[in-house]
Enzyme design. Structure first.
Site, PDB file in Angstrom:
ATOM      1  N   PRO A   1      -8.581  16.509   5.641  1.00 29.22           N
ATOM      2  CA  PRO A   1      -8.740  17.521   4.602  1.00 29.22           C
ATOM      3  C   PRO A   1      -8.793  16.968   3.185  1.00 29.22           C
ATOM      4  CG  PRO A   1      -6.555  17.628   5.602  1.00 29.22           C
ATOM      5  CD  PRO A   1      -7.384  16.716   6.452  1.00 29.22           C
ATOM      6  N   ASN A   2      -9.663  17.579   2.422  1.00 36.57           N
ATOM      7  CA  ASN A   2      -9.858  17.312   0.987  1.00 36.57           C
ATOM      8  C   ASN A   2     -10.610  16.017   0.692  1.00 36.57           C
ATOM      9  OD1 ASN A   2      -8.408  19.698   0.069  1.00 36.57           O
ATOM     10  ND2 ASN A   2      -6.590  18.671   0.863  1.00 36.57           N
TER      11      ASN A   2
ATOM     12  N   ARG B   1     -12.005  14.555  -6.972  1.00 34.77           N
ATOM     13  CA  ARG B   1     -10.620  14.988  -6.771  1.00 34.77           C
ATOM     14  C   ARG B   1      -9.672  13.912  -7.293  1.00 34.77           C
ATOM     15  NH1 ARG B   1      -7.650  13.836  -1.100  1.00 34.77           N
ATOM     16  NH2 ARG B   1      -5.769  15.039  -1.471  1.00 34.77           N
TER      17      ARG B   1
ATOM     18  N   TYR C   1      -7.568   8.661  -6.286  1.00 32.28           N
ATOM     19  CA  TYR C   1      -8.474   8.397  -5.165  1.00 32.28           C
ATOM     20  C   TYR C   1      -9.762   7.668  -5.571  1.00 32.28           C
ATOM     21  CZ  TYR C   1      -5.302  11.551  -2.772  1.00 32.28           C
ATOM     22  OH  TYR C   1      -4.167  12.121  -2.237  1.00 32.28           O
TER      23      TYR C   1
ATOM     24  N   ASN D   1      -8.543   8.430   8.349  1.00 37.29           N
ATOM     25  CA  ASN D   1      -7.716   8.850   7.225  1.00 37.29           C
ATOM     26  C   ASN D   1      -7.462  10.331   7.443  1.00 37.29           C
ATOM     27  OD1 ASN D   1      -6.502   9.673   4.907  1.00 37.29           O
ATOM     28  ND2 ASN D   1      -7.920   8.603   3.520  1.00 37.29           N
TER      29      ASN D   1
ATOM     30  N   ALA E   1      -3.715  14.873   4.389  1.00 38.24           N
ATOM     31  CA  ALA E   1      -2.352  15.410   4.452  1.00 38.24           C
ATOM     32  C   ALA E   1      -1.865  15.649   5.878  1.00 38.24           C
ATOM     33  CB  ALA E   1      -2.282  16.700   3.644  1.00 38.24           C
TER      34      ALA E   1
ATOM     35  N   HIS F   1       1.005  13.517   7.463  1.00 41.69           N
ATOM     36  CA  HIS F   1       2.440  13.758   7.275  1.00 41.69           C
ATOM     37  C   HIS F   1       2.940  14.963   8.056  1.00 41.69           C
ATOM     38  CE1 HIS F   1       1.297  11.105   4.048  1.00 41.69           C
ATOM     39  NE2 HIS F   1       0.551  12.039   3.487  1.00 41.69           N
TER      40      HIS F   1
ATOM     41  N   ASP G   1      -0.758  13.054  19.115  1.00 39.96           N
ATOM     42  CA  ASP G   1      -0.899  13.203  20.573  1.00 39.96           C
ATOM     43  C   ASP G   1      -2.335  12.910  21.005  1.00 39.96           C
ATOM     44  OD1 ASP G   1       1.760  13.868  20.888  1.00 39.96           O
ATOM     45  OD2 ASP G   1       1.414  16.022  21.115  1.00 39.96           O
TER      46      ASP G   1
ATOM     47  N   GLU H   1      -5.469   3.183  10.803  1.00 30.06           N
ATOM     48  CA  GLU H   1      -5.135   4.270   9.862  1.00 30.06           C
ATOM     49  C   GLU H   1      -5.385   3.783   8.438  1.00 30.06           C
ATOM     50  OE1 GLU H   1      -1.026   5.295  10.282  1.00 30.06           O
ATOM     51  OE2 GLU H   1      -1.019   6.649   8.555  1.00 30.06           O
TER      52      GLU H   1
ATOM     53  N   HIS I   1      -5.301   4.841   4.232  1.00 29.95           N
ATOM     54  CA  HIS I   1      -5.003   5.721   3.096  1.00 29.95           C
ATOM     55  C   HIS I   1      -5.541   5.047   1.853  1.00 29.95           C
ATOM     56  CE1 HIS I   1      -2.594   8.065   5.744  1.00 29.95           C
ATOM     57  NE2 HIS I   1      -2.012   6.952   6.141  1.00 29.95           N
ATOM     58  N   ILE I   2      -6.261   5.789   1.075  1.00 32.42           N
ATOM     59  CA  ILE I   2      -6.855   5.236  -0.146  1.00 32.42           C
ATOM     60  C   ILE I   2      -5.749   4.857  -1.130  1.00 32.42           C
ATOM     61  CG2 ILE I   2      -8.305   5.802  -2.140  1.00 32.42           C
ATOM     62  CD1 ILE I   2      -9.842   7.715  -0.144  1.00 32.42           C
ATOM     63  N   SER I   3      -4.787   5.759  -1.271  1.00 33.42           N
ATOM     64  CA  SER I   3      -3.666   5.510  -2.184  1.00 33.42           C
ATOM     65  C   SER I   3      -2.532   4.824  -1.418  1.00 33.42           C
ATOM     66  CB  SER I   3      -3.178   6.834  -2.771  1.00 33.42           C
ATOM     67  OG  SER I   3      -2.661   7.677  -1.747  1.00 33.42           O
TER      68      SER I   3
ATOM     69  N   ARG J   1       4.207   7.024  -3.682  1.00 32.80           N
ATOM     70  CA  ARG J   1       4.001   8.410  -4.133  1.00 32.80           C
ATOM     71  C   ARG J   1       5.201   9.284  -3.728  1.00 32.80           C
ATOM     72  NH1 ARG J   1      -1.855  10.310  -2.629  1.00 32.80           N
ATOM     73  NH2 ARG J   1      -1.274  11.910  -4.157  1.00 32.80           N
TER      74      ARG J   1
ATOM     75  N   ARG K   1       5.133  11.971   1.345  1.00 31.89           N
ATOM     76  CA  ARG K   1       3.974  11.197   1.837  1.00 31.89           C
ATOM     77  C   ARG K   1       4.399   9.892   2.511  1.00 31.89           C
ATOM     78  NH1 ARG K   1      -0.501  13.775  -0.666  1.00 31.89           N
ATOM     79  NH2 ARG K   1       0.154  14.732  -2.612  1.00 31.89           N
TER      80      ARG K   1
HETATM   81  C1  DHK Z   1      -5.190  11.300   1.289  1.00 29.82           C
HETATM   82  C2  DHK Z   1      -4.662  12.536   1.164  1.00 29.82           C
HETATM   83  O1  DHK Z   1      -5.456  13.602   1.096  1.00 29.82           O
HETATM   84  C3  DHK Z   1      -3.214  12.767   1.021  1.00 29.82           C
HETATM   85  O2  DHK Z   1      -2.804  14.000   1.550  1.00 29.82           O
HETATM   86  C4  DHK Z   1      -2.400  11.640   1.628  1.00 29.82           C
HETATM   87  C5  DHK Z   1      -4.345  10.110   1.520  1.00 29.82           C
HETATM   88  C6  DHK Z   1      -2.897  10.298   1.121  1.00 29.82           C
HETATM   89  C7  DHK Z   1      -4.993   8.855   0.930  1.00 29.82           C
HETATM   90  O3  DHK Z   1      -4.358   8.140   0.152  1.00 29.82           O
HETATM   91  O4  DHK Z   1      -6.137   8.576   1.294  1.00 29.82           O
HETATM   92  O5  DHK Z   1      -1.043  11.821   1.328  1.00 29.82           O
END
Ligand code: DHK
Length: 145
Positions: free
Chosen positions: A10-11, A18, A23, A74, A77, A80, A87, A98, A100-102, A107, A111
């Site tokens: 998501p997102n 964003r 990011y 990735n 959210a 978490h 599963d 896995e 994560h960009i950040s 943070r 997270r």
């Molecule tokens: C991306 C998200 O959308 C967040 O909800 C995660 C992750 C971190 C990222 O760093 O790519 O907490």
């Protein structure tokens, strides 16, 4: 050869606009092109999907049991919150990386925990979108005959 499945949660469709200070300015299309370009010299193909819906991500992981060599994910959210994605990944036989960009550990505390990390063969966080290239390189190494 089966392709690498690259899944974004998501997102992440909003990448580039964003919270760019968190990011970065690269778009999801840039990320997907980076994955394709990184896989190519290894003779590997990539299939990319993004969804804001948990069930869609789970369905793609299920399909991957038959159709994908490895998964780069990735989960956004859902990282978490989602035991369901954990599963599904546990039912996938190949390598899982896995991304994560950040740096999620620098943070908010909510997270810091990832359900997916309990299954992942490697976890990359805080490398920006370059983390996806590292993930594809890792998959290439792990799957090299
Ligand atoms: C991306 C998200 O959308 C967040 O909800 C995660 C992750 C971190 C990222 O760093 O790519 O907490």
């Amino acid at each position: 050869m089966k392709p690498i499945l690259v899944l974004n949660g998501p997102n992440l469709n909003l990448l580039g606009t964003r919270e760019p200070e968190v990011y970065g300015r690269e778009t999801l299309a840039d990320v997907e092109a980076l994955c394709v370009a990184t896989a190519k010299p290894h003779g590997l193909d990539v299939v990319c999907h993004q969804s804001n819906r948990e069930y869609e991500i789970i369905d793609w992981i299920h399909e991957a049991r038959e159709t994908a060599l490895a998964i780069v994910i990735n989960p956004g959210a859902f990282t978490h919150t989602s035991i369901a994605i954990l599963d599904a990944l546990n039912a996938f036989p190949g390598p899982v990386v896995e991304v994560h960009i950040s740096n999620i550990h620098r943070r908010e505390t909510f997270r810091h925990h990832s359900y997916v990390s309990g299954r992942a063969d490697a976890v990359i966080a805080g490398a920006g979108v370059q983390g996806y290239a590292f993930a594809v390189e890792r998959v290439a190494r792990l799957t090299k005959g």
